[in-house]
Design an enzyme around this catalytic site. Sequence first.
Site: not given
Length: 211
Positions: A42, A46, A129
């Site tokens: 994943e 960012r 999640k």
Amino acid sequence: MPVGIFEELGRHRIVPVVVLDDAGQAAPLASALVEGGLPVAEVTFRTAAAADAIRVIAARGDVLVGAGTVLTAEQVDAAVAAGAGYIVSPGLSRAVVERCAHHGVPALPGAVTATEVQAALELGCSTLKFFPAGTSGGPAAIRALAAPFGQVRFVPTGGVGAANLADYLSIPVVVAVGGSWMVPRAAIASGDWATIRDLTRAAVAAAAAAV
Ligand code: 3PG
């Protein structure tokens, strides 16, 4: 909405959450994960390198690569264009989920309360999640949510590591756990791919022992 990819994540049981400052790190990072026995990543939005890193990893064809920390519909577009196979958000965003549906790419939004889970179900998401797992009640909270929401599956992430992954993986509704412990930023920064390979191997072994 396609869900097969979550079954694949469920076969691997661990989702490495990766932060790459430089897309040049993507190829050796992917190789280290594959050599460690965990062809899953994943790659988080960012950093500005995220889309290019996803493009590099997706081009290999042997890694289940998704985009993480996706906060906007525009990031969904960029991630999908780069080849991301699934889209992960820390929280629940209608704009993100609807953009994923538009592209036909599975969304894995974050949810940790009954209200958030219910909202996610209304948007067509039933694999969620559970983030940040450690500070949101941990395994006990997931077990409690599983009672009313029997159709929901969780990927706990945030504060998961070698010491506690078995506590999560032993819960039937937990598909996989996510985390960054096998891809430390310092190791990525210094190009210490052997450490990442070894940590990955250990994580895979711990997951196998937990099942
Ligand atoms: C994430 O975005 O999923 C988290 O930053 C991963 O959490 P961890 O660093 O505690 O594993």
